[in-house]
Design a protein around this motif. Structure first.
Motif, mmCIF file in Angstrom:
data_model
loop_
_atom_site.group_PDB
_atom_site.id
_atom_site.type_symbol
_atom_site.label_atom_id
_atom_site.label_comp_id
_atom_site.label_asym_id
_atom_site.label_seq_id
_atom_site.Cartn_x
_atom_site.Cartn_y
_atom_site.Cartn_z
ATOM 1 N N GLN A 136 -45.971 113.832 -42.130
ATOM 2 C CA GLN A 136 -45.192 115.188 -41.688
ATOM 3 C C GLN A 136 -46.416 116.660 -41.253
ATOM 4 O OE1 GLN A 136 -43.401 116.589 -45.449
ATOM 5 N NE2 GLN A 136 -42.433 118.448 -44.520
ATOM 6 N N LYS A 137 -47.706 116.808 -41.355
ATOM 7 C CA LYS A 137 -48.484 117.308 -41.481
ATOM 8 C C LYS A 137 -48.695 117.866 -39.772
ATOM 9 C CE LYS A 137 -53.195 118.580 -43.063
ATOM 10 N NZ LYS A 137 -54.376 118.101 -43.389
ATOM 11 N N GLU A 148 -45.300 118.491 -37.630
ATOM 12 C CA GLU A 148 -45.100 120.140 -38.408
ATOM 13 C C GLU A 148 -45.935 120.168 -36.684
ATOM 14 O OE1 GLU A 148 -46.365 120.686 -41.860
ATOM 15 O OE2 GLU A 148 -44.095 120.542 -42.333
ATOM 16 N N VAL A 153 -38.742 118.982 -38.614
ATOM 17 C CA VAL A 153 -39.774 118.135 -40.083
ATOM 18 C C VAL A 153 -38.544 117.621 -40.269
ATOM 19 C CG1 VAL A 153 -41.248 118.142 -40.919
ATOM 20 C CG2 VAL A 153 -42.262 118.585 -39.243
ATOM 21 N N ARG A 154 -38.296 119.008 -41.005
ATOM 22 C CA ARG A 154 -37.059 118.373 -42.143
ATOM 23 C C ARG A 154 -35.821 117.767 -41.848
ATOM 24 N NH1 ARG A 154 -35.501 124.588 -41.776
ATOM 25 N NH2 ARG A 154 -35.129 123.895 -40.195
ATOM 26 N N PHE A 177 -37.580 114.138 -42.358
ATOM 27 C CA PHE A 177 -38.124 113.478 -43.342
ATOM 28 C C PHE A 177 -37.223 113.961 -44.110
ATOM 29 C CE2 PHE A 177 -42.348 114.271 -41.267
ATOM 30 C CZ PHE A 177 -42.739 112.839 -41.627
#
Length: 653
Positions: A146-147, A150, A168-169, A172
């Motif tokens: 995720q990092k 982003e 990203v939302r 994930f």
């Protein structure tokens, strides 16, 4: 990354076009003249300024009796001096200049290496394609992905790219729903419970302090150490999180107490230990994707920067391809093999082996002769003295255009010393070995096995694991960084740290070539989810084609159950005289027992088959293909993968 040589196929002069003035192993302590040469280091090119050999830098002694002392570092600094002399007065060569990566470029490259390139860029498609993969990740692995997503998303937005930019939302969302679940679907608390078996046994060994930085000491050969299993069942990053949460309490309890030094061993696993080379290529590729994510997650949790480099492409011939034309199927460069053979022919009992350098003028002449005659097969190996061969071996390692530990991951190997505990250093090294290109990994394995054989003769040659680590560390870790301006404290920290890492690589090489069970289980889950997805697609297709779905389902259910009673497996051996056998599963039945039953019935030519020439394989179900070790308990593995087939065959060369 691959082994490369110059366009003329020269191995020892691959890094520098000329063999002029190769000074290897002149007298210790004498400085060389100032010289400038170009060194490649990952994606950067740096001018090396070789100055007169410095005095060994001072260091801070900790209160520990196990701290690295000045005497123990002598071999390291002498080796550095020899390497600096060997690089003097070389002609400059044309170098590959690669620009600094743009913002987000390394993260984009990371996502590609992790098998997630379809989440962004011009090739971006339906994120559902990666959902199966993402659904198998642990919390810490998902956070690492995720990092990076982003960062790439922000970079693409800044550049106003027209193609799809992932949210990203969205990617994930599925992870958030199962946040409290572990990869196998069990509650995350169970992972903690499993890890608790190993808690309190971590290696809080006394450390060497350099400035503000603590380094793990090199353990004396004679130091008593209690053995403990290293946990390969739970994600390393998850273990680090659990350890952080309980560290305050344990620190308070153990404050002022002496914590024993630990030696780690491979745990016994009833479903079998999986070594590198045991899995089918498609599953090994998934392991590598997961290993990169896990390594990044581990470094993130511990607050250490993962210094991955972008690969540098060099337009030269691939050395191993040339070797394979000469010896089909070879996996390790021929000259590397020949040098090790020559050293061993001289006897591994020779005192100071690897530490005492060869004669400079002879090394220079040997380089020229090898350049001219190696591939013609006319080089006279009998004339090569043992210490000269050892110097040539180290020269070969240093002067590859790309490091043995690979251009991408050399910095990550160097950063291992910054991890807090020996256990975490071993975990990181395990993952890094998995990430090496095949040829680098195979050659590193051959080197470490050779070094262990040298150490096995330590009573005669006076080269224990600590001595060998001190001598070899500069050749693997430092040769691409020599000449960089650094403080004396930084030099000593790097010396102690890389020597310690080299020590771990030699001592724990069997552990490092093991694929952690939690990664294999994640691959199994990926395969299971993909199989479900494929079956759903097939059912839809069959429905459209007006086939009888019930008939298909019935056929699908019975495929693996035909003619095999409950608690019995059918083992196939297409290349043996007994091509098939039904075997009753018992609690104690091992893979070695199954093999023994087949081999005991062989006759004629097949009777000469020995243990180690054929293996039992687990094929299909939730794994592509896996070679089983002798101590695999078949009933336990059958319960883990009931839809597998069982085949006896030889390993591919």
């Amino acid at each position: 990354m691959s082994w490369l040589s110059s366009s003329q196929g020269v191995v020892l002069t691959a890094y520098h076009p000329s063999s002029k003035d190769r000074a290897v192993g002149e007298s210790h302590g004498q400085g060389g003249e100032e010289a400038t040469s170009s060194r490649r280091y990952g994606q950067y090119t740096m001018n090396q300024e070789t100055t007169k050999a410095k005095e060994k830098p001072p260091f801070d002694r900790s209160n520990s009796q196990d701290s690295v002392d000045e005497v123990s570092m002598d071999d390291y600094w002498n080796e550095i001096d020899n390497i600096k002399k060997s690089s003097e007065n070389r002609q400059e060569q044309e170098v590959v200049v690669v620009k600094e990566p743009d913002e987000g470029e390394l993260e984009e490259e990371w996502l590609k290496e992790a098998g997630l390139s379809n989440l962004f860029g011009e090739s971006a498609g339906d994120p559902q394609e990666s959902m199966v993969f993402l659904s198998t990740l642990t919390r810490t692995q998902a956070a690492a992905v995720q990092k990076r997503v982003e960062t790439v998303s922000q970079t693409l937005r800044k550049k106003n790219k027209q193609y799809h930019i992932p949210d990203v939302r969205d990617i994930f969302a599925q992870q958030a729903e199962s946040k409290e679940k572990a990869p196998d679907g069990t509650e995350s608390q169970s992972a903690r419970t499993n890890e608790n078996k190993y808690q309190g046994k971590d290696d809080q060994a006394s450390s060497l302090v350099v400035g503000e930085k603590k380094l793990m000491p090199l353990v004396p050969e004679e130091a008593p150490a209690s053995e403990t299993d290293i946990n390969l069942e739970v994600s390393f990053a998850e273990q680090a999180v659990n350890q952080k949460e309980s560290s305050k309490d344990r620190t308070q309890k153990s404050k002022g107490n002496d914590v024993p030094l630990l030696s780690f061993r491979l745990p016994k696993d009833k479903t079998g230990t999986t070594k590198i080379g045991d899995l089918a290529p498609q599953d090994m590729k998934k392991v590598c994707h997961l290993a990169l994510i896990e390594l990044t997650a581990l470094y993130d949790v511990l607050g250490v920067e993962l210094k991955q480099q972008k690969a540098v492409k060099i337009k030269t011939k691939v050395l191993l391809e040339q070797d394979q034309r000469k010896v089909p199927g070879t996996r390790i460069p021929l000259i590397f093999q020949k040098l090790i053979s020559r050293i061993e022919e001289g006897g591994l009992e020779t005192e100071g082996l690897l530490r005492i350098p060869g004669a400079a003028i002879r090394i220079k002449n040997l380089c020229q002769e090898l350049e001219a005659t190696f591939y013609e097969g006319t080089f006279n190996w009998e004339s090569v003295k043992q210490h000269d061969a050892a110097s040539l071996l180290k020269l070969f390692i240093r002067e590859l255009p790309q490091p043995l530990l690979s251009g991408e991951y050399l910095k990550a190997f160097q950063a291992v010393q910054n991890l807090p505990t020996k256990k975490q250093q071993l975990q990181a090294l395990n993952l890094l070995v998995l990430l090496l290109p095949d040829v680098n990994r195979d050659t590193l394995k051959a080197l470490l096995e050779f070094l262990q054989r040298v150490i096995d003769n330590k009573e005669e040659n006076k080269m224990n694991v600590k001595n060998v680590a001190m001598v070899m560390a500069p050749n693997l870790f430092m040769c691409h960084a020599l000449g960089l301006k650094s403080s004396e404290q930084q030099e000593f920290a790097m010396a102690a740290g890389t020597a310690n890492t080299m020590h771990l690589m030699i001592k724990y090489q069997k552990l490092l070539w093991t694929i952690p069970k939690f990664l294999v289980n994640q691959v199994r889950k990926q395969n299971t989810e993909n199989l479900k997805k494929d079956r759903k697609t097939m059912k839809k297709l069959l429905k459209k084609m007006a086939y009888d779905r019930d008939k298909y389902d019935k056929q699908d259910r019975s495929t693996n159950d035909a003619d095999v009673p409950q608690g019995v497996i059918r083992v196939q051996a297409p290349h043996l005289s007994k091509v098939s056998m039904a075997i009753q599963l018992t609690e104690e039945l091992k893979a070695s027992d199954v093999l023994a039953r087949f081999l005991s019935q062989e006759s004629g030519i097949a009777q000469t088959l020995k243990k180690g020439e054929v293996f039992l394989y687990e094929v299909g179900g939730n794994i592509g293909e896996r070679c089983l070790d002798d101590d695999t308990y078949m009933k336990d593995l059958y319960q883990l993968n009931p839809n597998a087939e069982w085949v006896i065959k030889s390993k591919p060369s």
